[in-house]
Design a protein around this motif. Structure first.
Motif, mmCIF file in Angstrom:
data_model
loop_
_atom_site.group_PDB
_atom_site.id
_atom_site.type_symbol
_atom_site.label_atom_id
_atom_site.label_comp_id
_atom_site.label_asym_id
_atom_site.label_seq_id
_atom_site.Cartn_x
_atom_site.Cartn_y
_atom_site.Cartn_z
ATOM 1 N N MET A 103 -5.027 -3.259 -3.278
ATOM 2 C CA MET A 103 -5.800 -2.999 -2.063
ATOM 3 C C MET A 103 -6.877 -4.057 -1.845
ATOM 4 N N ALA A 121 -3.442 -0.276 -8.437
ATOM 5 C CA ALA A 121 -3.652 0.140 -7.048
ATOM 6 C C ALA A 121 -4.915 -0.494 -6.471
ATOM 7 N N LEU A 155 -5.182 -7.250 -0.415
ATOM 8 C CA LEU A 155 -4.830 -7.075 1.002
ATOM 9 C C LEU A 155 -6.060 -7.100 1.899
ATOM 10 N N ALA A 156 -7.153 -6.524 1.423
ATOM 11 C CA ALA A 156 -8.399 -6.547 2.207
ATOM 12 C C ALA A 156 -8.854 -7.977 2.441
ATOM 13 N N ILE A 199 0.843 -1.204 0.000
ATOM 14 C CA ILE A 199 0.000 0.000 0.000
ATOM 15 C C ILE A 199 0.874 1.249 0.000
#
Length: 516
Positions: A505, A501, A508-509, A86
């Motif tokens: 994200m 991007a 990772l979530a 991130i």
């Protein structure tokens, strides 16, 4: 150690070929100017930028140190890698446009343009000392530890060998030789690192997924991403702070203000190439826990016969990587060490030469500047080699590096964030942050020993933020004369970058939702 003749031939052949390529690159093109030597003539494509970022980042502290922490604490240590993904996106979008627009060589040079000579020189000295006495030294120690554990090579000879290997492409060729050898090394280290993980998982469960499932079943506590307060390693990874606290300070410093990382982006062909390369590096960061953490967890499940956690990864290579592939997997480890060493050495040399020496000898020719850079690179390696054996008493070297880098990182992040994004920030305010940063960090460590070091970094950041704001408000009733102004569209990024991007994200979530 079961190191076959085939393994030795593969490993030795790789080292010789890479050193030869490094020397060829060093002497193929004349490094006549500072831009040639320190910024690779600003010619790097996105894939070279991204590959070099990861090769510079992954070192013995990841393979050895993070696997050791994986053995002790488990997947929670992977937050350093996952949160870095991130951070790379943030740095690419908001930091790189400013740095590249300024046309700088070094981070201290940016600070002189935004503030003054005092801030510039103070942090230049801090950075050189940090690179030489913490970063270069610890990488040499961990690399020599791996050589000793796997091949039985004495620590002293291992350190000397690593110094010579790194010197072949870090002293004479400058950033260009470092980056192009990094491209080779990142390919080998990712393939070799994944190979080690695949083989040990196969040995545990008869297949990669089966082996991973066995780890989850036999050591479920090692897959907690957020540690409870009662966990013995809470002091190093303090719960939710890894997501919303001091971890951001460590990552913003490392990826956004760290010379040997940012220098790759500064050498890119253009801002868009730098941003695409950084997004590529972010994808690779998401992959890294499979390479550097899983072997440590596997060593725990297999009741590894080791005396300290940092021996977990060498133990896996020794016992579970088959003949022929062992040489390649070990070459991956040495690749990581060599690329990180060369990057740190090149950046220490860049900062010393451009920010400390050049202001003292303003008439120095380009040829002399490059010569000084090479001398400083050699001295950095020599000093690191002398100090490295003193780290022999460390238990988890990765945590040592994080904590002592954390003495400087809060102050650096404060200075850069406020300098870039708050127009009233004054030079005196930034200078006082430079002066207070290390003493405040040391005081917090010794007077509040019960606070985890990551939380101390966050607390230090808040105190120093109050200092810089208070002094700036007293001095500047309006905007500072050296404030940075952003033209329209400066932070606009390409559809490819934006899509990357969002994907990162999203991944990772999912990871944190599953293993919270």
């Amino acid at each position: 150690m079961n190191f076959s003749t085939t393994d030795i031939v593969i490993f030795t052949g790789y080292i010789i070929v890479l050193a030869a390529i490094g020397l060829w690159l060093s002497f193929k093109d004349k490094q006549e100017g500072a831009e040639d030597y320190f910024l690779a003539s600003k010619s790097l494509p996105w894939w070279a930028v991204g590959g070099s970022l990861i090769a510079s980042n992954i070192s013995a502290e990841q393979f050895i140190g993070m696997s050791g922490s994986g053995y002790v604490v488990g997947m929670a240590i992977a937050s350093y890698e996952l949160m870095a993904a991130i951070t790379l996106i943030i740095v690419a979008k908001f930091f790189l446009p400013i740095f590249i627009k300024k046309g700088i060589y070094t981070m201290p040079q940016f600070l002189e343009e935004r503030f003054d000579k005092r801030v510039h020189t103070g942090l230049a000295i801090f950075w050189v000392l940090l690179f030489v006495f913490v970063n270069i030294t610890s990488v040499l120690y961990l690399g020599a530890l791996a050589l000793k554990t796997i091949m039985g090579i004495d620590m002293v000879y291992g350190i000397i060998g690593l110094v010579i290997f790194s010197a072949t492409f870090s002293i004479f060729g400058g950033l260009k030789a470092v980056v192009w050898t990094d491209v080779i090394q990142v390919t080998v280290l990712i393939f070799g690192g994944l190979l080690a993980s695949v083989l040990v998982l196969n040995a545990i469960g008869g297949g990669v997924w089966e082996g991973f499932s066995a780890l989850l079943e036999r050591a479920p506590e090692k897959f907690d991403m957020i540690l409870d307060k009662g966990h013995e390693e809470y002091k190093n990874l303090p719960g939710i702070s890894v997501l919303v606290g001091g971890m951001w300070i460590a990552n913003l410093y490392y990826w956004g203000n760290n010379q040997y990382i940012i220098q790759r982006a500064l050498g890119a062909k253009s801002l868009k190439e730098a941003q695409k390369g950084t997004a590529f590096a972010a994808f690779l960061k998401v992959l890294l826990p499979l390479i550097v953490v899983i072997p440590g967890i596997a060593a725990f499940v297999l009741d590894a016969d080791i005396t300290k956690p940092d021996e977990a990864y060498p133990w896996i290579l020794d016992n579970y990587v088959i003949t022929g592939f062992k040489g390649l997997a070990f070459a991956a480890l040495i690749s990581a060490i060599g690329s990180s060493l060369s990057s740190m050495v090149n950046s220490a040399s860049t900062i010393f030469t451009m920010d400390i020496y050049r202001p003292l000898d303003k008439t120095a020719s380009n040829k002399k500047i490059v010569t000084i850079g090479r001398i400083v690179a050699a001295l950095s390696l020599i000093i690191g080699a002398i100090v490295a054996p003193l780290l022999g008493n460390l238990d988890q070297a990765f945590q040592f590096i994080q904590e002592y880098t954390g003495f400087i990182s809060p102050g650096v992040v404060v200075i850069f964030l406020f300098g870039m994004f708050w127009k009233r920030t004054s030079a005196n305010a930034a200078f006082w942050v430079v002066i207070l940063s290390i003493p405040l960090s040391v005081a917090l460590k010794y007077f509040t020993p019960g606070i985890p070091f990551m939380n101390r970094m966050g607390l230090c950041f808040l105190i120093l933020s109050a200092v810089i704001m208070g002094i700036s408000l007293l001095e500047n009733k309006m905007e500072d004369p050296k404030a940075i102004y952003f033209e329209k569209g400066l932070f606009k990024t390409s559809p490819v970058f934006n899509t990357s991007a969002i994907l990162i994200m999203g991944i990772l979530a999912v990871i944190y939702a599953v293993w919270w």
